[in-house]
Each structure stands twice: as C-alpha cells, then as structure tokens.
Scaffold this active site. Structure first.
Site, PDB file in Angstrom:
ATOM      1  N   GLY A  47      53.433  41.211  24.315  1.00 13.40           N
ATOM      2  CA  GLY A  47      52.784  40.932  25.598  1.00 13.40           C
ATOM      3  C   GLY A  47      52.969  42.069  26.574  1.00 13.40           C
ATOM      4  O   GLY A  47      53.608  43.088  26.278  1.00 13.40           O
ATOM      5  N   LYS A  53      59.869  38.565  28.263  1.00 11.69           N
ATOM      6  CA  LYS A  53      60.256  38.607  26.846  1.00 11.69           C
ATOM      7  C   LYS A  53      61.777  38.605  26.678  1.00 11.69           C
ATOM      8  O   LYS A  53      62.327  37.860  25.857  1.00 11.69           O
ATOM      9  CB  LYS A  53      59.636  39.836  26.174  1.00 11.69           C
ATOM     10  CG  LYS A  53      58.112  39.809  26.124  1.00 11.69           C
ATOM     11  CD  LYS A  53      57.548  40.941  25.322  1.00 11.69           C
ATOM     12  CE  LYS A  53      57.627  42.264  26.041  1.00 11.69           C
ATOM     13  NZ  LYS A  53      56.721  42.356  27.209  1.00 11.69           N
ATOM     14  N   SER A  54      62.476  39.441  27.449  1.00 15.22           N
ATOM     15  CA  SER A  54      63.939  39.486  27.321  1.00 15.22           C
ATOM     16  C   SER A  54      64.569  38.184  27.811  1.00 15.22           C
ATOM     17  O   SER A  54      65.586  37.732  27.272  1.00 15.22           O
ATOM     18  CB  SER A  54      64.509  40.668  28.113  1.00 15.22           C
ATOM     19  OG  SER A  54      64.254  40.530  29.497  1.00 15.22           O
ATOM     20  N   SER A 515      32.450  49.865  33.352  1.00 15.36           N
ATOM     21  CA  SER A 515      32.204  49.202  34.642  1.00 15.36           C
ATOM     22  C   SER A 515      31.322  50.024  35.578  1.00 15.36           C
ATOM     23  O   SER A 515      30.910  49.520  36.622  1.00 15.36           O
ATOM     24  CB  SER A 515      33.533  48.876  35.333  1.00 15.36           C
ATOM     25  OG  SER A 515      34.240  50.052  35.659  1.00 15.36           O
ATOM     26  N   LYS A 558      38.885  47.137  43.294  1.00 18.27           N
ATOM     27  CA  LYS A 558      37.701  47.955  43.563  1.00 18.27           C
ATOM     28  C   LYS A 558      37.118  47.649  44.942  1.00 18.27           C
ATOM     29  O   LYS A 558      36.725  48.561  45.682  1.00 18.27           O
ATOM     30  CB  LYS A 558      36.656  47.722  42.467  1.00 18.27           C
ATOM     31  CG  LYS A 558      37.064  48.280  41.115  1.00 18.27           C
ATOM     32  CD  LYS A 558      36.078  47.892  40.028  1.00 18.27           C
ATOM     33  CE  LYS A 558      36.504  48.450  38.679  1.00 18.27           C
ATOM     34  NZ  LYS A 558      35.606  48.038  37.582  1.00 18.27           N
TER      35      LYS A 558
END
Length: 624
Positions: A47, A53-54, A515, A558
């Site tokens: 991910g 995660k840890s 884009s 943006k």
C-alpha cells in the site's frame, strides 16, 4: 448509524490501549492479522506510505502468546570449536544458568589466585633471605631465578584460564534473553544488512596459538533470531539483497538458522553454529513496485503459507469514520506528549483536510502519517502562542508552515512563470491555453498551471501531430487520442495541407498523464481555426477518442493552483465536481465549470464572438 462525538477538547476522548484498536480503516488487514496470529502465517502488506503497515505489524505482535518465548545460549564444542553448540531453555532460566556458571568459575579462580599469589610473594622474599644467609652472589642468582619463576607463573595462570574456558564448565554465551520480556517481540528489520538480519560471528585476528576469543563467545544473533516467537517486520522488503531474501526464505522454512560470519575474509567465516531457533511471523511491506522486485521464491512462500493484503488509502466519509479521525487526533496528541489537545472546531478542520487529502468525493484519507504531521505542526503553533487548546486558526497556519516540497516548488513555479509572463491570466490568444497539472504524488501532490501552445504549419501528404515537452508514454498516447478527435472534426480541412505542433512550455521535468487532453484539443482547434482562447480560464480533463471528458486525479490541487495563479474560471470533468475540497471563501474566487464533452469544453474556453459558424459546425458533428 453511529452518532458523532461531542466534546470540548480531545482530552475528553478515551484512547484505546491496544494497538489493534488504534488502527483506522484497515478492517481487512486486521481481520487477516487475527488469523495470522492464531495460525502463525506470514503476511505481505502492500500500500501507499503512511497507511499503517508497521502499526498492523505491531498490533499483530500484541496478539501472539508470550508462552512460546525461550532463552538461547551458546556453548563451546569440545569436538569442533568451529561448530558452537546451541541450547534453548525456558524463558528466564538462561540467566540462572549463567549466574551459577559464573559463580563456579569465580570460586575456582579465586582459590587458584590465592595460591599463585602466595607463590609470587614467596619468590619475591626468597632472594632477601638467601642474601642474609649466603651473600650477594647467591642472592643475585636467586633474584634472576625468582623473576623467571614469576614470568612462568603468569603464563601458567593465563593458560589455565583459557583451558578452563574450554571445559564443559565454561560460562555459556547468552544469545537471546527473554527473562524480562512481557510480550512477544516485534523486530523492525527494515534496511538491515546481512549480518544484522541473519546473525554474525565476529572476526578475531588472534586465533593462532589459542590466544583468541573462543568461537562461541563471538556469536552475535540476528534479527531473525531475536524475533523468535514474535514478528519480524521488514518494510520495502525488495531493497534487501537477493542473497538475504533467499536466506530469509530458508529461515522461514526451517524455523531455525545457524549463525556464521557474513564476511568471507574474516575468521568468523570458519565458524558455523548449530541452528538457532527463529520461528517468527514475517510481516513484509512495501508498495506495488515492491512486488515486482521481490525474490519470486520468497513471495511464493508468503502466498503459499500466508496472505497478501492491499492496504486501503481512503475510507468512506461517514459519522463513524469521522469519529475515528477524532480518536486518531487524540491518539497523536497523547503519543506526542508535548502539544495541547484539540478543540472540536479544530478537529472538524482536520477532518476537512482528510477529505482534501483523499482526493475523491465522500472519502477520508488513510495516509495518516501526513495527517499526523499536520496535527503536530498545529500543536507546535498553539504552543508558541501559549494557547491552551489547538484551535481552527492554528490548522490554517500549520498548513502554510508545513507545506510539502512539492507545494513549495509549485508556488515558486507559478510565481516565476507569472513574473516572466509564461502564465497569462488576462485577455485572449490564439493557440495558447492554460492547462493544469500536478507534481508529486499521494498526499504530497500539488497543482501547477501548465501553459500549452499549438501551431499549424504547411505539411505533407499526411497530417502529423508533433508534441514536444519531454512527454511520457501516457501523455504521448493522450496526444494520439486528441488527434483522432481533431481528424474527426476537421479531417478534410487539414488532410495533405498541415502539420500540427503542440508544445508544453518550459516542462524541463517532463509531462506524464492524460489530464491535459482537453487543453491540448482546445489549443489545436484554436490554432487551426484562428479562434482566440480565454486566458482567464484553466482546463483539466481526459478525453476519449469519441470526445467524452473523463475524470482526472488531483482536481482539488489543480483548482487551488488556478486560484493561486489569479485565474477566474476553471473547466473540469463533471465526474470530478464533488471531488473539490476547498474552503468556501477560497472557492468563491473562481468559477468552476463542469463539462462532459469536448463540445462543452470548446464552447466555454474559446471566444466565439466572431466565429459562430465554426461553433455550429462542431455542435452538428456530435457523433463521436
């Protein structure tokens, strides 16, 4: 549905004690972790950075029973000193064994040392007695003999100690001590080199003549051994060398791994102990690139004897998850221990920022490390202002203070381009459009205004579309899609007559993504038909070959870039309309125009006051 939390400050929020209850938005990973803990499987967590995660690995370690923990000692091998013996003992028993061995050894050497001290004193006194009885000559001879005797005695004492160390009664070397361990170990081996990960035998240059340190005393356990009975966590596991990944696979299969010297040129390379227990649960982590570079056999082992989990990077924006974000704020304040608690309004502002960082409508970000950074920055500002609580205004100041590098670069980019008139925000021009792009990724993403120009020149037998500006693969494919639309609309006008050039101005770092498709199409049509483009307008959106406008990423960033540049209008895909998360006072500075087709884009972006005929032609050709 869960009711929203009500409080004056986060001090009133009860923070869960268990780590597994502090993990937010990763229900799938937590459910698998419970299975992993029960069945002792391995797990691969993939991910984005900062998604927990840890923390999932640490929570997993909390679920493991500490009854599996043992102590490990090394002993000399009388048969082969280069193969030290390894013994496991119940948790806490190794310290007792070593204490007894030390006391026994000290008792032996204490009595021996008293005897040797008596002989040394006797050797020193003897020459003086001989002098009084037999004269100076005999005394000198006796003195020389005493000195030789003392030297020989010292050598004998040292050899006796080394001989004693090689006997069965030698003091064992404690490799793993779990006597004071209260929970299963969590060992973070991220970035560890081979010696630290797999264990090592120290080099000793004095191995000849029995003068060196015994092999068993030079053993150093690795992280795989210290993780025995617990969790071995390795983030960015693909950065481990192939040799280390392969040896890690062996350790996972055998659940024991001998210690040897990791440098082939040292004396430690001659030593290889008996296998040392390393029954750990591997929690490997990384991003999608990690999967590509992992050792295939290691990944196969995890997949065959465990689970692979993709971590969520966002969660639905609902009262339950908003409550979780507020609990997270209280957790971060408690963990930091230096910043004030947050007021209710300040928490709502953090939730607004979580929506913005998610980049999608009705979502909250799970990149909580970056969100935690904003929390601490706001807390630091509140401390400077001697405020008892972190208030809403402190969040705004923290956002300016804790800008990412990408945001700082974007600000300088816009400032420089406006100064040198690369970005134009007033009037109209033919073939020139203000596109929008982003730099960075994830929560570190920032928007920039990207000027694009197009020019039409006399061509050959076939119309060519030539784009410059260090374009990436996806950007080049986007240009091809745009060319299909242009040929559909004006194919007969440009066939065997023109070549069309598209330039992304001053893009030294390159351009990637699709884009800018609607901006490119607008610039080309403007140049081809000499229709001016409004320079107070910016555009972003992806195009299909049939002229449909599709959603793009980073729309909030943006639009923010367009506002910062002083533009008055921005054209975005209608699918992105709900993704804009900007405070109302900022959003009212710009007109947001959602579109679904290229016809709508052209109608809004171009100045049709003197070119209504061309507009009617485009509208009629609505059969993409």
């Amino acid at each position: 549905m869960e009711k929203p939390l009500k409080f004056k400050s986060t001090q009133e929020i009860k923070v869960p004690k268990r780590l597994i209850d502090q993990v937010i938005g990763q229900d799938s990973a937590l459910n698998i972790s419970k299975k992993v803990a029960q069945q002792r499987r391995h797990v691969l967590l993939i991910g984005e950075p900062g998604t927990g995660k840890s923390m999932v690995g640490q929570a997993l370690a909390e679920l493991l029973p500490k009854e599996m923990l043992v102590d490990v000692v090394a002993l000399p091998n009388q048969t082969d000193e280069n193969v030290p013996l390894i013994r496991t003992l119940p948790r806490g028993k190794a310290s007792e064994l070593i204490t007894k061995a030390k006391l026994s050894s000290m008792s032996y050497f204490k009595s021996q040392n008293i005897f040797f001290l008596f002989l040394a004193i006797l050797a020193i006194i003897t020459p003086w007695w001989i002098r009084s009885e037999y004269g100076d000559i005999m005394a000198a001879a006796s003195l020389i003999g005493s000195m030789i005797f003392i030297a020989a005695l010292s050598l004998f004492v040292n050899l006796s100690k080394r001989q004693r160390a090689g006997e069965k009664s030698a003091v064992p070397k404690l490799l793993i001590d779990n006597s004071t361990t209260k929970k299963s170990p969590f060992i973070d081996a991220t970035g560890a080199h081979a010696g630290a990960l797999l264990g090592d035998c120290l080099h000793d240059p004095l191995q000849s003549g029995g003068l060196g340190t015994p092999s068993y005393e030079r053993l150093v356990p690795g992280m795989i051994h210290r993780a025995n009975g617990g969790v071995l966590f390795i983030d960015e596991i693909a950065t481990l060398k192939a040799h280390s990944q392969q040896e890690l696979l062996t350790a996972m299969q055998e659940k024991k791994y001998p210690i040897t010297g990791q440098s082939e040129r040292s004396s430690g390379a001659m030593v290889r102990s008996e296998p040392v227990p390393c029954d750990f649960i591997l929690v490997a982590a990384g991003n999608l690139e990690t999967v590509k570079h992992m050792h295939p056999a290691l990944r196969s082992r995890i997949r065959g004897y465990g689970y692979e989990v993709y971590m969520n990077d966002s969660m639905p924006d609902n009262p339950e998850n908003r409550n979780k974000i507020m609990i997270f704020i209280a957790q971060e304040v408690k963990k930091d221990g230096k910043i004030p608690h947050f007021s209710y309004d300040a928490c709502l502002e953090i939730i607004h920022e979580a929506k913005r960082m998610a980049g999608r409508s009705e979502k909250l970000t799970l990149r909580l490390r970056e969100l935690g950074g904003l929390i601490r920055a706001a807390g630091d500002i509140a401390l400077e202002e001697n405020s008892k609580l972190v208030e809403k205004q402190h969040i705004g100041k923290a956002k300016k203070l804790a800008k990412t590098l990408e945001q700082q670069l974007a600000d300088k980019y816009i400032e420089n381009k406006k100064e040198y008139e690369v970005i134009i925000i007033e009037g109209t021009q033919i073939g020139r459009v203000n596109g929008l792009a982003v730099i960075g990724a994830g929560s570190a993403m920032s928007g920039i205004v990207l000027p694009i120009e197009s020019e039409v020149t006399p061509g050959g037998k076939k119309a060519e579309f030539i784009a410059t500006g260090k374009l990436g693969i996806i950007a080049k494919e986007a240009i091809k899609n745009v060319s299909a639309i242009i040929l559909k609309l004006f194919g007969e006008d440009i066939k065997e007559r023109y070549d069309i050039y598209i330039q992304f101005l001053q893009t030294t770092e390159g351009v990637e993504g699709d884009s800018a498709s609607i901006a490119v199409a607008t610039a080309i049509i403007s140049a081809l038909k000499s229709i001016p483009i409004r320079q107070d307008t910016a555009l972003t959106g992806s195009l299909t070959v049939r002229g449909e406008v599709l959603a793009v990423g980073g729309v909030t960033q943006k639009v923010e870039a367009a506002i910062n540049a002083g533009l008055k209008r921005v054209i975005i895909p209608k699918a992105n309309e709900k993704d804009i998360v900007i405070p109302a006072d900022q959003l009212k500075k710009i007109q947001v125009i959602p579109v679904t087709t290229i016809q709508e884009v052209l109608k809004e972006a171009l100045d049709w006051s003197n070119n209504q005929k061309v507009l009617n032609t485009i509208i009629k050709k609505n059969n993409f």
